[in-house]
Design a protein around this motif. Structure first.
Motif, PDB file in Angstrom:
ATOM      1  N   TYR A 109       0.867  -1.186   0.000  1.00 59.56           N
ATOM      2  CA  TYR A 109       0.000   0.000   0.000  1.00 59.56           C
ATOM      3  C   TYR A 109       0.903   1.236   0.000  1.00 59.56           C
ATOM      4  O   TYR A 109       1.418   1.646   1.041  1.00 59.56           O
ATOM      5  CB  TYR A 109      -0.897  -0.003   1.235  1.00 59.56           C
ATOM      6  CG  TYR A 109      -1.799  -1.207   1.349  1.00 59.56           C
ATOM      7  CD1 TYR A 109      -3.029  -1.246   0.701  1.00 59.56           C
ATOM      8  CD2 TYR A 109      -1.420  -2.302   2.127  1.00 59.56           C
ATOM      9  CE1 TYR A 109      -3.862  -2.358   0.817  1.00 59.56           C
ATOM     10  CE2 TYR A 109      -2.247  -3.413   2.258  1.00 59.56           C
ATOM     11  CZ  TYR A 109      -3.462  -3.437   1.597  1.00 59.56           C
ATOM     12  OH  TYR A 109      -4.282  -4.529   1.722  1.00 59.56           O
ATOM     13  N   GLN A 110       1.093   1.823  -1.150  1.00 61.53           N
ATOM     14  CA  GLN A 110       2.077   2.900  -1.286  1.00 61.53           C
ATOM     15  C   GLN A 110       1.470   4.296  -1.277  1.00 61.53           C
ATOM     16  O   GLN A 110       2.195   5.280  -1.163  1.00 61.53           O
ATOM     17  CB  GLN A 110       2.899   2.697  -2.563  1.00 61.53           C
ATOM     18  CG  GLN A 110       3.742   1.421  -2.519  1.00 61.53           C
ATOM     19  CD  GLN A 110       4.644   1.275  -3.721  1.00 61.53           C
ATOM     20  OE1 GLN A 110       4.416   1.882  -4.757  1.00 61.53           O
ATOM     21  NE2 GLN A 110       5.685   0.466  -3.583  1.00 61.53           N
ATOM     22  N   ASN A 111       0.160   4.392  -1.379  1.00 66.58           N
ATOM     23  CA  ASN A 111      -0.477   5.706  -1.323  1.00 66.58           C
ATOM     24  C   ASN A 111      -0.803   6.021   0.143  1.00 66.58           C
ATOM     25  O   ASN A 111      -1.883   5.706   0.638  1.00 66.58           O
ATOM     26  CB  ASN A 111      -1.746   5.717  -2.185  1.00 66.58           C
ATOM     27  CG  ASN A 111      -2.404   7.081  -2.200  1.00 66.58           C
ATOM     28  OD1 ASN A 111      -1.757   8.109  -1.983  1.00 66.58           O
ATOM     29  ND2 ASN A 111      -3.707   7.105  -2.436  1.00 66.58           N
ATOM     30  N   ILE A 112       0.147   6.647   0.844  1.00 63.63           N
ATOM     31  CA  ILE A 112       0.017   6.906   2.280  1.00 63.63           C
ATOM     32  C   ILE A 112      -0.617   8.273   2.509  1.00 63.63           C
ATOM     33  O   ILE A 112      -0.111   9.284   2.028  1.00 63.63           O
ATOM     34  CB  ILE A 112       1.398   6.852   2.966  1.00 63.63           C
ATOM     35  CG1 ILE A 112       2.055   5.490   2.724  1.00 63.63           C
ATOM     36  CG2 ILE A 112       1.269   7.120   4.457  1.00 63.63           C
ATOM     37  CD1 ILE A 112       3.491   5.426   3.196  1.00 63.63           C
ATOM     38  N   THR A 113      -1.696   8.292   3.254  1.00 67.03           N
ATOM     39  CA  THR A 113      -2.354   9.565   3.579  1.00 67.03           C
ATOM     40  C   THR A 113      -2.182   9.952   5.048  1.00 67.03           C
ATOM     41  O   THR A 113      -2.468  11.098   5.415  1.00 67.03           O
ATOM     42  CB  THR A 113      -3.856   9.496   3.246  1.00 67.03           C
ATOM     43  OG1 THR A 113      -4.446   8.371   3.914  1.00 67.03           O
ATOM     44  CG2 THR A 113      -4.060   9.333   1.744  1.00 67.03           C
ATOM     45  N   LEU A 114      -1.736   9.024   5.867  1.00 66.56           N
ATOM     46  CA  LEU A 114      -1.493   9.305   7.280  1.00 66.56           C
ATOM     47  C   LEU A 114      -0.458   8.314   7.801  1.00 66.56           C
ATOM     48  O   LEU A 114      -0.553   7.124   7.530  1.00 66.56           O
ATOM     49  CB  LEU A 114      -2.790   9.170   8.095  1.00 66.56           C
ATOM     50  CG  LEU A 114      -2.678   9.359   9.618  1.00 66.56           C
ATOM     51  CD1 LEU A 114      -2.327  10.807   9.949  1.00 66.56           C
ATOM     52  CD2 LEU A 114      -3.978   8.971  10.307  1.00 66.56           C
ATOM     53  N   ASN A 115       0.527   8.843   8.539  1.00 67.76           N
ATOM     54  CA  ASN A 115       1.543   7.953   9.113  1.00 67.76           C
ATOM     55  C   ASN A 115       2.146   8.588  10.373  1.00 67.76           C
ATOM     56  O   ASN A 115       3.344   8.843  10.442  1.00 67.76           O
ATOM     57  CB  ASN A 115       2.636   7.655   8.083  1.00 67.76           C
ATOM     58  CG  ASN A 115       3.502   6.461   8.480  1.00 67.76           C
ATOM     59  OD1 ASN A 115       3.164   5.706   9.391  1.00 67.76           O
ATOM     60  ND2 ASN A 115       4.635   6.302   7.812  1.00 67.76           N
ATOM     61  N   GLN A 116       1.309   8.833  11.363  1.00 70.99           N
ATOM     62  CA  GLN A 116       1.772   9.397  12.623  1.00 70.99           C
ATOM     63  C   GLN A 116       2.570   8.350  13.400  1.00 70.99           C
ATOM     64  O   GLN A 116       2.115   7.231  13.588  1.00 70.99           O
ATOM     65  CB  GLN A 116       0.594   9.865  13.477  1.00 70.99           C
ATOM     66  CG  GLN A 116      -0.086  11.119  12.955  1.00 70.99           C
ATOM     67  CD  GLN A 116      -1.163  11.599  13.905  1.00 70.99           C
ATOM     68  OE1 GLN A 116      -2.036  10.822  14.296  1.00 70.99           O
ATOM     69  NE2 GLN A 116      -1.126  12.865  14.263  1.00 70.99           N
ATOM     70  N   GLY A 117       3.739   8.741  13.837  1.00 67.10           N
ATOM     71  CA  GLY A 117       4.610   7.800  14.535  1.00 67.10           C
ATOM     72  C   GLY A 117       5.530   7.054  13.588  1.00 67.10           C
ATOM     73  O   GLY A 117       6.432   6.344  14.032  1.00 67.10           O
ATOM     74  N   HIS A 118       5.307   7.181  12.271  1.00 68.82           N
ATOM     75  CA  HIS A 118       6.162   6.584  11.231  1.00 68.82           C
ATOM     76  C   HIS A 118       6.325   5.075  11.410  1.00 68.82           C
ATOM     77  O   HIS A 118       7.399   4.521  11.180  1.00 68.82           O
ATOM     78  CB  HIS A 118       7.536   7.268  11.221  1.00 68.82           C
ATOM     79  CG  HIS A 118       7.472   8.755  11.124  1.00 68.82           C
ATOM     80  ND1 HIS A 118       7.145   9.413   9.961  1.00 68.82           N
ATOM     81  CD2 HIS A 118       7.651   9.721  12.072  1.00 68.82           C
ATOM     82  CE1 HIS A 118       7.146  10.717  10.179  1.00 68.82           C
ATOM     83  NE2 HIS A 118       7.440  10.926  11.463  1.00 68.82           N
TER      84      HIS A 118
END
Length: 225
Positions: A109-118
């Motif tokens: 899943y390469q379309n990232i819209t949120l990644n808090q905390g990485h």
């Protein structure tokens, strides 16, 4: 008179501090000693020694309290900061088909819209747990064959460190498109990896709007899971 005032002030301060710190020792020379107070005023022994001890005890107590407050603030910051863990990502536009493969393959899943905390890594298609806690994960599987009667043959599964914890599948020719969504709660340790994989021989087709998605977030941290 000035000497008496000084004496009473020292005794008052001593009593106040003793009550606060549960001081149990008695004053040297008693609470009142005319011989000491009026004949040896420059080096009076009545309360000076006790006050020095009290000052040292007070300082040590303040240092201990300060350290405890510092540790508490760090703990609060860790908990508050640790709650900001969440991600959501979707499969990039796939007018053709993703798959089939001759082995199970993590879905990238390469379309990232949120990644808090990485915690989510699109190269691996996996979420790596940053801290212990209860996590919620959701994934949606979608496929559109485009023509009625074509064979929908899909199966995806949620995996934790190589162990399957949930799956979704479809195998029919009655629908030209179909979808499914699963949500799971998992207790996880730091370093655990969670991902969605496509089972060997299956495929996902015709997703041009990012309906194939994967998301998760920390519900609450835990000291020990």
């Amino acid at each position: 008179l000035k000497t008496l005032r000084s004496y009473f002030l020292r005794v008052y301060i001593y009593r106040l501090a003793r009550d606060e710190l549960n001081w149990t020792e008695n004053l040297p020379c008693g609470l009142w000693d005319c011989n000491c107070e009026f004949r040896q005023t420059k080096g009076c022994c009545c309360v000076s020694s006790a006050l020095m001890q009290l000052e040292e005890a007070t300082m040590l107590s303040m240092l201990s309290i300060s350290e405890d407050l510092h540790n508490l603030n760090q703990h609060i910051d860790a908990i508050a900061g640790g709650r900001n863990v969440a991600f959501t990502a979707s499969l990039t536009s796939t007018p053709g088909c993703f798959g089939p493969f001759n082995k199970n393959v993590p879905i990238p899943y390469q379309n990232i819209t949120l990644n808090q905390g990485h915690g989510y890594n699109s190269a691996l298609g996996a979420f790596t747990v940053p801290r212990a806690g209860l996590y919620s994960f959701s994934y949606s599987t979608y496929s559109n064959m485009g023509v009625a009667g074509e064979h929908i043959y899909q199966k995806t599964q949620l995996v934790r460190d190589g162990q399957v914890v949930s799956s979704s599948w479809e195998d029919n020719r009655e629908d030209s498109e179909d979808s499914a969504t699963h949500t799971m709660l998992l207790k996880l340790h730091p370093g655990n990896q969670v991902y969605v994989e496509l089972v060997l021989g299956r495929f996902l087709c015709g997703d041009t709007q990012g309906f194939n998605s994967f998301s998760g977030y920390l519900v609450y941290p835990m000291q020990d899971v």
